[in-house]
Design an enzyme around this catalytic site. Structure first.
Site, PDB file in Angstrom:
ATOM      1  N   TYR A 149       0.826  -1.211   0.000  1.00 28.56           N
ATOM      2  CA  TYR A 149       0.000   0.000   0.000  1.00 28.56           C
ATOM      3  C   TYR A 149       0.860   1.261   0.000  1.00 28.56           C
ATOM      4  CZ  TYR A 149      -0.020  -0.658   5.204  1.00 28.56           C
ATOM      5  OH  TYR A 149       0.311  -0.858   6.519  1.00 28.56           O
ATOM      6  N   LYS A 164       5.253   4.043   4.877  1.00 24.77           N
ATOM      7  CA  LYS A 164       5.917   2.996   4.082  1.00 24.77           C
ATOM      8  C   LYS A 164       6.329   3.554   2.718  1.00 24.77           C
ATOM      9  CE  LYS A 164       5.280  -0.713   6.853  1.00 24.77           C
ATOM     10  NZ  LYS A 164       6.364  -1.412   7.537  1.00 24.77           N
TER      11      LYS A 164
HETATM   12  C1  HXC Z   1      -7.312   5.157  16.656  1.00 24.10           C
HETATM   13  C2  HXC Z   1      -5.367   5.026  17.906  1.00 24.10           C
HETATM   14  C3  HXC Z   1      -5.460   3.602  17.910  1.00 24.10           C
HETATM   15  C4  HXC Z   1      -6.552   2.982  17.211  1.00 24.10           C
HETATM   16  C5  HXC Z   1      -3.686   4.195  19.007  1.00 24.10           C
HETATM   17  N1  HXC Z   1      -4.258   5.327  18.592  1.00 24.10           N
HETATM   18  N2  HXC Z   1      -4.373   3.114  18.592  1.00 24.10           N
HETATM   19  N3  HXC Z   1      -6.283   5.799  17.290  1.00 24.10           N
HETATM   20  N4  HXC Z   1      -7.450   3.811  16.599  1.00 24.10           N
HETATM   21  N5  HXC Z   1      -6.704   1.669  17.172  1.00 24.10           N
HETATM   22  C6  HXC Z   1      -3.814   6.694  18.849  1.00 24.10           C
HETATM   23  C7  HXC Z   1      -3.971   7.012  20.333  1.00 24.10           C
HETATM   24  O1  HXC Z   1      -5.301   7.357  20.647  1.00 24.10           O
HETATM   25  C8  HXC Z   1      -3.008   8.178  20.513  1.00 24.10           C
HETATM   26  O2  HXC Z   1      -3.552   9.374  20.025  1.00 24.10           O
HETATM   27  C9  HXC Z   1      -1.888   7.799  19.543  1.00 24.10           C
HETATM   28  O3  HXC Z   1      -2.427   6.853  18.605  1.00 24.10           O
HETATM   29  C10 HXC Z   1      -0.723   7.160  20.267  1.00 24.10           C
HETATM   30  O4  HXC Z   1      -1.215   6.048  20.975  1.00 24.10           O
HETATM   31  P1  HXC Z   1      -0.330   5.296  22.072  1.00 24.10           P
HETATM   32  O5  HXC Z   1      -1.042   4.047  22.439  1.00 24.10           O
HETATM   33  O6  HXC Z   1       0.082   6.234  23.133  1.00 24.10           O
HETATM   34  O7  HXC Z   1       0.974   4.986  21.225  1.00 24.10           O
HETATM   35  P2  HXC Z   1       2.085   3.936  21.476  1.00 24.10           P
HETATM   36  O8  HXC Z   1       1.989   3.307  22.836  1.00 24.10           O
HETATM   37  O9  HXC Z   1       3.328   4.599  21.137  1.00 24.10           O
HETATM   38  O10 HXC Z   1       1.731   2.766  20.418  1.00 24.10           O
HETATM   39  C11 HXC Z   1       2.081   2.847  19.083  1.00 24.10           C
HETATM   40  C12 HXC Z   1       1.002   2.227  18.235  1.00 24.10           C
HETATM   41  C13 HXC Z   1       0.710   0.802  18.663  1.00 24.10           C
HETATM   42  C14 HXC Z   1       1.449   2.253  16.765  1.00 24.10           C
HETATM   43  C15 HXC Z   1      -0.231   3.074  18.365  1.00 24.10           C
HETATM   44  O11 HXC Z   1      -0.330   0.249  17.883  1.00 24.10           O
HETATM   45  C16 HXC Z   1       1.903  -0.082  18.595  1.00 24.10           C
HETATM   46  O12 HXC Z   1       2.850   0.058  19.373  1.00 24.10           O
HETATM   47  N6  HXC Z   1       1.976  -1.047  17.711  1.00 24.10           N
HETATM   48  C17 HXC Z   1       3.192  -1.882  17.545  1.00 24.10           C
HETATM   49  C18 HXC Z   1       2.884  -3.190  17.037  1.00 24.10           C
HETATM   50  C19 HXC Z   1       2.156  -3.160  15.734  1.00 24.10           C
HETATM   51  O13 HXC Z   1       1.302  -2.323  15.481  1.00 24.10           O
HETATM   52  N7  HXC Z   1       2.473  -4.094  14.880  1.00 24.10           N
HETATM   53  C20 HXC Z   1       1.720  -4.270  13.654  1.00 24.10           C
HETATM   54  C21 HXC Z   1       2.561  -3.991  12.537  1.00 24.10           C
HETATM   55  S1  HXC Z   1       1.889  -4.866  11.191  1.00 24.10           S
HETATM   56  P3  HXC Z   1      -4.286  10.452  21.011  1.00 24.10           P
HETATM   57  O14 HXC Z   1      -4.661  11.557  20.101  1.00 24.10           O
HETATM   58  O15 HXC Z   1      -5.469   9.742  21.608  1.00 24.10           O
HETATM   59  O16 HXC Z   1      -3.264  10.855  22.037  1.00 24.10           O
HETATM   60  C22 HXC Z   1       2.137  -3.913   9.880  1.00 24.10           C
HETATM   61  C23 HXC Z   1       1.880  -4.658   8.608  1.00 24.10           C
HETATM   62  C24 HXC Z   1       1.137  -3.843   7.655  1.00 24.10           C
HETATM   63  O17 HXC Z   1       2.500  -2.794   9.965  1.00 24.10           O
HETATM   64  C25 HXC Z   1       1.049  -4.479   6.280  1.00 24.10           C
HETATM   65  C26 HXC Z   1      -0.048  -5.468   6.132  1.00 24.10           C
HETATM   66  C27 HXC Z   1      -0.207  -5.975   4.709  1.00 24.10           C
END
Ligand code: HXC
Length: 265
Positions: A149, A164
């Site tokens: 994407y 990305k």
């Molecule tokens: C809306 C969201 C949300 C959700 C977080 N936020 N999750 N908003 N929907 N589901 C918002 C929060 O409200 C906050 O904004 C801001 O994002 C930061 O959130 P935190 O939880 O404080 O951030 P943090 O702890 O740093 O976490 C980072 C993250 C989290 C990206 C949000 O999901 C994470 O750590 N993920 C790591 C693992 C991961 O995602 N792996 C998957 C990768 S797979 P506000 O405004 O409320 O303060 C991938 C493959 C893709 O990428 C390709 C597939 C084909």
């Protein structure tokens, strides 16, 4: 499969190396004789993965709790790697963050959280490791994990798709800038791959999973080991003439289903 000692003695940093595709890459590189540095924001993911590498392959492994969004932590990761192993030969920018959210509901902080991990984190790590590869004079390899994407656009994941896309551009830019330092920079764009992190977030219900599977002409989800094997090839000397490449491994997903029904089997 590459021969056993293909990466003999090479030092590889893998961000997000404790779980999912990162862990599979670490296992494959260890099988091929590399010394590993596993970096992750979540320390609890690191030791079990490191133990597995040591127990399975007798690998030398350093674990380094690191948030790739923080340049000072990335510097420390690279410094510790060189102190312990003497060089950095391979960097795999695998750490990522993602969640579904329509653009109009995404807060600036949500945008920043993902862009900081994926785009900024990849630059901080590439710069810090690249500087040391350049200083070492032996060249090196950088491999970035992206997604298709990056060029199709990603409805529901605008933050990740834009980040990305930036990483694809970074891959091609650094491939050219650093070619004369013997540093190759490539990327892999996996389609849906069976990992706990992706599965629980991206196809959490059987309905979503089945709808998603219909978008993959090959008719299955990928497995981390096949991504890991391709990644080992790209950072090995067998791929010495390949740089700036993005290898798509998605079972044909991004090519879509064609315009006419007969082609859609
Ligand atoms: C809306 C969201 C949300 C959700 C977080 N936020 N999750 N908003 N929907 N589901 C918002 C929060 O409200 C906050 O904004 C801001 O994002 C930061 O959130 P935190 O939880 O404080 O951030 P943090 O702890 O740093 O976490 C980072 C993250 C989290 C990206 C949000 O999901 C994470 O750590 N993920 C790591 C693992 C991961 O995602 N792996 C998957 C990768 S797979 P506000 O405004 O409320 O303060 C991938 C493959 C893709 O990428 C390709 C597939 C084909």
């Amino acid at each position: 499969m590459l021969p056993d000692r293909t990466l003999d003695g090479r030092v590889a940093i893998i961000t997000g190396g404790g779980t999912g595709i990162g862990r599979a890459i670490a296992l494959e590189y260890a099988r091929l004789g590399a010394r590993l540095v596993l970096a992750s924001r979540s320390p609890e993911h690191l030791e079990p993965a490191a133990e597995e590498l040591r127990a399975t392959f007798g690998a030398e492994v350093l674990t380094a709790p690191t948030d790739v969004r923080v340049p000072e932590q990335v510097e420390r990761l690279c410094e510790e790697t060189v102190r312990r192993f003497g060089s950095i030969d391979i960097l795999v920018n695998n750490a990522a963050g993602n969640f579904f959210c329509p653009a109009e509901k995404l807060s600036p902080n949500g945008w920043q959280a993902v862009v900081n991990i994926v785009l900024n984190g990849t630059f901080y790590c590439s710069r810090a490791a690249g500087l040391r590869m350049i200083a070492g004079g032996r060249g090196g390899n950088i491999l970035n994990l992206v997604a298709t994407y990056a060029w199709t656009g990603g409805p529901g994941t605008i933050h990740s798709a834009c980040a990305k896309a930036g990483v694809v551009c970074m891959t091609r830019t650094l491939a050219v800038e650093w070619a004369h330092h013997k540093i190759r920079v490539n990327a892999i764009a996996p389609g849906p791959v069976e990992t706990e992190g992706a599965g629980s977030k991206l196809w959490a219900t059987p309905e979503v999973r089945s709808a998603m599977l219909k978008t993959v002409p090959r008719g299955r989800i990928g497995i981390p080991e096949e991504i890991a094997q391709a990644s080992a090839y790209l950072v090995s000397d067998f791929a010495d003439f390949i740089t700036g490449e993005v290898l798509v491994m998605d079972g044909g997903q991004w090519l879509g289903k064609g315009m006419f029904g007969e082609g859609n089997r």
